[in-house]
Design an enzyme around this catalytic site. Structure first.
Site, mmCIF file in Angstrom:
data_model
loop_
_atom_site.group_PDB
_atom_site.id
_atom_site.type_symbol
_atom_site.label_atom_id
_atom_site.label_comp_id
_atom_site.label_asym_id
_atom_site.label_seq_id
_atom_site.Cartn_x
_atom_site.Cartn_y
_atom_site.Cartn_z
ATOM 1 N N PHE A 61 41.766 43.168 31.405
ATOM 2 C CA PHE A 61 42.686 44.299 31.427
ATOM 3 C C PHE A 61 41.966 45.642 31.537
ATOM 4 O O PHE A 61 42.610 46.676 31.785
ATOM 5 C CB PHE A 61 43.586 44.291 30.188
ATOM 6 N N GLU A 106 46.566 50.280 29.063
ATOM 7 C CA GLU A 106 45.097 50.286 29.022
ATOM 8 C C GLU A 106 44.504 51.570 29.587
ATOM 9 O O GLU A 106 43.533 52.106 29.035
ATOM 10 C CB GLU A 106 44.539 49.063 29.772
#
Length: 412
Positions: free
Chosen positions: A175, A147
């Site tokens: 996330f 991410e």
């Protein structure tokens, strides 16, 4: 050091004749390079008019003038997750407008960002390894479970001659905590990146506390020069994408639900651009119910139940704090009506921090979520209409009795 290298120690910031001579022709050389480049582009535009026009627009940071027309005018009339609605908004844009570079952190089936006929960005020889077709002409990036790297790369794409690329990232909202430093750098550098964050509430269900965001919205709502937008249904989701694509010097997070939510007849896509707007007005209102995102439907149902109990209520949808703060004070007052002595109660299963700016009480969460099916999770935490209505009624009674004072934010 100056003496050792033949300089006068009493002189500072001196550019010698040898150095001046070395750089003397730089302006002329630079002007010649610019002239050559312009001549090349002119020839290209004459030989390939359509590609030349697109190239010129990309270099100048312009996307197709009719991009707003590509966002669907109509939305489903049945319950639909806002993550699915987000895909409905983006896919027509990304399919036909080459500026869009879209990617996800290994969650393509869950985030709805893949349009029909997309080409994956990768070396064509990798198919035997990963089984995915693609080429370096592709505009859909498989970032893997990375991410932070995803959002940092998106910043780089956005920083390269701003406007040439319009990067879109996607992952579960929780996330984006891993990506927060990159999101922050994008905001700090005024880079237009759109982050499509899904599974944004306890309504996502069984994955439990690790995946259910409670505190994260507070971080991104506080982050300067970032639009955190939480739409309530497909209509507001179309409005969120309209705002995000138009925000040329600002990154955006469009925060959407995993679970299906009702399509509400009162919502307006143009209301999203104002940050908050009135869904249901009542001149005799005793309370304003503020709803956000997937829980806006609760606010409307609670207001209806209050009316049945002879407590007139009004309802406000509040998808984006920062956009609301951009409105003039008259609009903000008329939207919330707190200056008339009408208390506002917000319903959102996130941390309450910050809502004291806009509400007098909040039905929020100050603990982590729970691993339950989505509807059961809402029920477990008291997000059902009878419980929510009872809390609002008791709060209003407490206001009348002096238990709760104006100006003191109360967690219900």
């Amino acid at each position: 050091m100056k003496r050792a290298n033949g300089f006068d120690p009493n002189e500072s910031f001196v550019v010698g004749d040898v150095v001046r001579a070395f750089f003397a022709d730089l302006p002329a050389r630079g002007e010649a390079l610019v002239a050559q480049w312009r001549a090349l582009v002119d020839r290209y535009e004459k030989q390939y008019p359509e590609l030349g026009a697109e190239f010129r627009a990309r270099v100048e940071g312009r996307i197709a003038a009719d991009w707003k027309e590509r966002i669907p005018k109509s939305v489903p009339d049945k319950a639909t997750s806002t993550r699915a609605a987000s895909g409905m908004a983006l896919n027509p844009l990304a399919k036909d407008i080459n500026s869009f570079m879209v990617g996800t952190a290994d969650l393509s089936p869950s985030v709805y960002m893949a349009w029909p006929g997309k080409v994956d960005f990768q070396h064509p020889d990798l198919r035997p390894t990963c089984g995915i077709n693609g080429s370096y002409a592709g505009r859909y990036i498989h970032y893997g479970v990375r991410e932070h790297a995803m959002c940092a790369i998106a910043n780089g794409l956005a920083a390269f001659n701003p406007g040439t690329f319009l990067p879109v990232t996607s992952s579960f909202f929780m996330f984006y905590l891993y990506a927060a430093p990159a999101v922050r750098m994008g905001a700090l550098q005024h880079l237009q990146v759109i982050h499509a964050a899904t599974h944004d509430s306890i309504g996502m269900g069984e994955d439990g506390p690790t995946h259910q965001p409670i505190e994260l919205a507070t971080l991104f709502r506080a982050m300067p020069n970032l639009l955190y937008i939480r739409p309530a249904d497909a209509e507001e989701t179309m409005g969120a994408w309209t705002v995000a694509v138009a925000a040329q010097n600002t990154p955006s997070i469009i925060s959407t639900s995993r679970h299906a939510v009702p399509q509400l007849r009162q919502t307006r896509r143009d209301g999203v651009a104002q940050g908050a707007y009135v869904l249901e007005e009542n001149p005799q209102a005793q309370v304003t119910i503020v709803g956000v995102g997937a829980e806006l439907t609760f606010a409307l149902s609670v207001a209806e139940e209050l009316k049945q109990q002879n407590v007139p209520a009004r309802v406000v949808s509040f998808p984006c704090w920062r956009l609301f703060e951009r409105q003039d004070v008259k609009y903000r007052r008329e939207t919330l009506r707190r200056h008339e002595g009408i208390p506002a109660v917000v319903i959102e299963p996130y941390a309450p921090n910050g809502w004291e700016r806009y509400a007098d009480a909040g039905i929020c969460l100050t603990r982590f979520g729970h691993s339950l099916p989505g509807p059961a999770a809402y029920k477990y935490f008291g997000y059902d209409v009878p419980t929510l209505t009872s809390k609002v009624v008791k709060y209003l009674e407490g206001r009348r009795e002096g238990t709760y004072l104006q100006g003191e934010f109360v967690e219900l």
